[in-house]
Design a protein around this motif. Sequence first.
Motif, PDB file in Angstrom:
ATOM      1  N   ALA A 179      90.740  91.969 -45.295  1.00 30.50           N
ATOM      2  CA  ALA A 179      92.022  91.691 -46.139  1.00 30.50           C
ATOM      3  C   ALA A 179      93.080  92.866 -45.606  1.00 30.50           C
ATOM      4  O   ALA A 179      92.750  93.962 -45.349  1.00 30.50           O
ATOM      5  N   ALA A 180      94.286  92.229 -45.328  1.00 31.29           N
ATOM      6  CA  ALA A 180      95.388  92.964 -44.846  1.00 31.29           C
ATOM      7  C   ALA A 180      95.660  94.275 -45.615  1.00 31.29           C
ATOM      8  O   ALA A 180      96.116  95.029 -45.461  1.00 31.29           O
ATOM      9  N   LYS A 181      95.513  94.078 -47.298  1.00 23.39           N
ATOM     10  CA  LYS A 181      95.830  95.286 -48.053  1.00 23.39           C
ATOM     11  C   LYS A 181      94.836  96.229 -47.750  1.00 23.39           C
ATOM     12  O   LYS A 181      95.547  97.433 -48.138  1.00 23.39           O
ATOM     13  N   GLN A 182      93.806  96.077 -47.481  1.00 20.49           N
ATOM     14  CA  GLN A 182      92.948  97.259 -46.893  1.00 20.49           C
ATOM     15  C   GLN A 182      93.474  97.940 -45.809  1.00 20.49           C
ATOM     16  O   GLN A 182      93.385  99.402 -45.742  1.00 20.49           O
ATOM     17  N   LEU A 183      93.711  97.371 -44.750  1.00 23.45           N
ATOM     18  CA  LEU A 183      94.341  97.885 -43.603  1.00 23.45           C
ATOM     19  C   LEU A 183      95.717  98.597 -43.725  1.00 23.45           C
ATOM     20  O   LEU A 183      95.888  99.873 -43.429  1.00 23.45           O
ATOM     21  N   PHE A 184      96.581  97.921 -44.398  1.00 24.40           N
ATOM     22  CA  PHE A 184      98.040  98.655 -44.615  1.00 24.40           C
ATOM     23  C   PHE A 184      98.011  99.682 -45.736  1.00 24.40           C
ATOM     24  O   PHE A 184      98.612 100.500 -45.820  1.00 24.40           O
ATOM     25  N   GLY A 185      97.074  99.557 -46.719  1.00 27.79           N
ATOM     26  CA  GLY A 185      96.899 100.501 -47.821  1.00 27.79           C
ATOM     27  C   GLY A 185      96.518 101.732 -47.358  1.00 27.79           C
ATOM     28  O   GLY A 185      96.459 102.723 -48.062  1.00 27.79           O
ATOM     29  N   ALA A 186      95.735 101.875 -46.342  1.00 32.32           N
ATOM     30  CA  ALA A 186      94.981 102.981 -45.756  1.00 32.32           C
ATOM     31  C   ALA A 186      95.880 103.919 -44.986  1.00 32.32           C
ATOM     32  O   ALA A 186      95.797 104.936 -44.847  1.00 32.32           O
ATOM     33  N   GLU A 187      97.072 103.178 -44.306  1.00 31.74           N
ATOM     34  CA  GLU A 187      98.105 104.096 -43.651  1.00 31.74           C
ATOM     35  C   GLU A 187      98.932 104.936 -44.430  1.00 31.74           C
ATOM     36  O   GLU A 187      99.612 104.838 -45.582  1.00 31.74           O
ATOM     37  N   ARG A 188      98.942 106.091 -44.093  1.00 34.77           N
ATOM     38  CA  ARG A 188      99.802 107.350 -44.776  1.00 34.77           C
ATOM     39  C   ARG A 188     101.115 107.573 -44.535  1.00 34.77           C
ATOM     40  O   ARG A 188     101.977 108.462 -44.902  1.00 34.77           O
ATOM     41  N   ALA A 189     101.488 107.105 -43.207  1.00 30.95           N
ATOM     42  CA  ALA A 189     102.743 107.393 -42.602  1.00 30.95           C
ATOM     43  C   ALA A 189     103.124 106.314 -41.691  1.00 30.95           C
ATOM     44  O   ALA A 189     102.495 104.946 -41.489  1.00 30.95           O
ATOM     45  N   GLY A 190     104.645 106.198 -41.546  1.00 34.81           N
ATOM     46  CA  GLY A 190     105.167 105.205 -40.750  1.00 34.81           C
ATOM     47  C   GLY A 190     104.607 104.943 -39.631  1.00 34.81           C
ATOM     48  O   GLY A 190     104.252 105.798 -38.872  1.00 34.81           O
ATOM     49  N   SER A 191     105.067 104.159 -38.916  1.00 36.59           N
ATOM     50  CA  SER A 191     104.529 103.680 -37.330  1.00 36.59           C
ATOM     51  C   SER A 191     105.618 104.459 -36.284  1.00 36.59           C
ATOM     52  O   SER A 191     106.901 104.430 -36.808  1.00 36.59           O
ATOM     53  N   ALA A 192     105.105 104.639 -35.392  1.00 38.51           N
ATOM     54  CA  ALA A 192     106.198 105.400 -34.351  1.00 38.51           C
ATOM     55  C   ALA A 192     106.885 104.554 -33.584  1.00 38.51           C
ATOM     56  O   ALA A 192     106.583 104.019 -32.206  1.00 38.51           O
ATOM     57  N   GLN A 193     107.754 103.668 -34.303  1.00 42.37           N
ATOM     58  CA  GLN A 193     108.329 102.461 -33.689  1.00 42.37           C
ATOM     59  C   GLN A 193     109.887 102.382 -33.891  1.00 42.37           C
ATOM     60  O   GLN A 193     110.142 102.999 -35.227  1.00 42.37           O
ATOM     61  N   LYS A 194     110.764 101.759 -33.505  1.00 42.29           N
ATOM     62  CA  LYS A 194     111.858 101.365 -34.021  1.00 42.29           C
ATOM     63  C   LYS A 194     111.871 100.655 -35.210  1.00 42.29           C
ATOM     64  O   LYS A 194     111.003  99.694 -35.566  1.00 42.29           O
ATOM     65  N   SER A 195     112.706 100.912 -36.144  1.00 46.15           N
ATOM     66  CA  SER A 195     112.637 100.453 -37.575  1.00 46.15           C
ATOM     67  C   SER A 195     112.809  98.870 -37.369  1.00 46.15           C
ATOM     68  O   SER A 195     114.033  98.356 -36.897  1.00 46.15           O
ATOM     69  N   ALA A 196     112.127  97.924 -37.922  1.00 50.22           N
ATOM     70  CA  ALA A 196     112.176  96.556 -38.085  1.00 50.22           C
ATOM     71  C   ALA A 196     111.069  95.987 -38.973  1.00 50.22           C
ATOM     72  O   ALA A 196     109.887  96.098 -38.912  1.00 50.22           O
ATOM     73  N   PRO A 197     111.840  94.997 -39.610  1.00 51.44           N
ATOM     74  CA  PRO A 197     110.923  94.241 -40.630  1.00 51.44           C
ATOM     75  C   PRO A 197     110.362  92.876 -39.767  1.00 51.44           C
ATOM     76  O   PRO A 197     111.150  92.275 -39.245  1.00 51.44           O
ATOM     77  N   PHE A 198     109.085  92.559 -40.199  1.00 53.08           N
ATOM     78  CA  PHE A 198     108.510  91.480 -39.559  1.00 53.08           C
ATOM     79  C   PHE A 198     107.983  90.566 -40.539  1.00 53.08           C
ATOM     80  O   PHE A 198     107.185  91.043 -41.345  1.00 53.08           O
ATOM     81  N   GLY A 199     108.400  89.129 -40.433  1.00 53.96           N
ATOM     82  CA  GLY A 199     107.792  88.260 -41.440  1.00 53.96           C
ATOM     83  C   GLY A 199     108.575  88.416 -42.543  1.00 53.96           C
ATOM     84  O   GLY A 199     109.921  88.472 -42.481  1.00 53.96           O
ATOM     85  N   SER A 200     108.105  87.800 -43.653  1.00 53.88           N
ATOM     86  CA  SER A 200     108.645  87.447 -44.801  1.00 53.88           C
ATOM     87  C   SER A 200     108.480  88.520 -46.140  1.00 53.88           C
ATOM     88  O   SER A 200     107.541  89.214 -45.781  1.00 53.88           O
TER      89      SER A 200
END
Length: 281
Positions: free
Chosen positions: A17-38
Amino acid sequence: MFAGATLAPTKSTAETAAKQLFGAERAGSAQKSAPFGSYAKGCLAGGEQLSQTGPTWQAMRLSRNRNWGHPELIDFIKDLSRKAARQPGWNGLYIGDMSQPRGGPMLTGHRSHQIGLDADIWMLPAKRLNLSANQRESISSISMRRAKGAFVNTSWTRAHHEILKAAAKDKRVARIFVFPGAKVQMCKDEKGNRDWLRKIRPWYGHHYHFHVRLKCPKGMRGCVDQAPPPPGDGCQDAVNWVNDILNPKPAPPTPPKPSKPRGPLTLADLPNQCRSVLSSR
């Protein structure tokens, strides 16, 4: 569980379940800011965190760690909070849920708020901007609705109208969700140019807060915009919502066959870029 793992394209990860993966992250990714998807199926690279307290805002419910967004959303909130601070009885805004550090589906609550371009803004006037972390967990917003959302109640003020109007007139904004009675009241009260009312859309709930959704920032090719609102000011549509609240249609004699429950989104359901968003350190 997942926060320290580099995500290889394995079947097990793809089916988690993607909510488990993303809900576990405590900080943003070390990438250029960009929204992906809808808005309801995506993720956020290079998310920026809204400061917990600023000159004209405070982020609420800090334990949720949902005060993240695309830099354009951060700038919008700061701009709108300054305008709100000019309203009588308001020193700024209380900001509710934005997005998780890397966006994506949330462990609880919203289906949207996944790409860092959505924000919930409390209806409670922000008179104090020195609330402690504990106070931000316990204080609640106030409801603006009466008669199940058909009308506004006595807590609604012209300041609410003006703050929503300022948000809607911002070119970055795609639409704003608020309960039907508020939209009808705004339609009655607005005597000037009414074009901005098109962005104010009636929706279920949204009487403790209003929900602002920004357009995809320019040049963000991986971002999927929602279709624009229908032409016109949308006032009659809101009246129709209110009529349905006041005069609900009778239930059909034979209930429709329930649809099969939809399972949670998995990483495989999201844009391919979301893998690198999760694995980035």
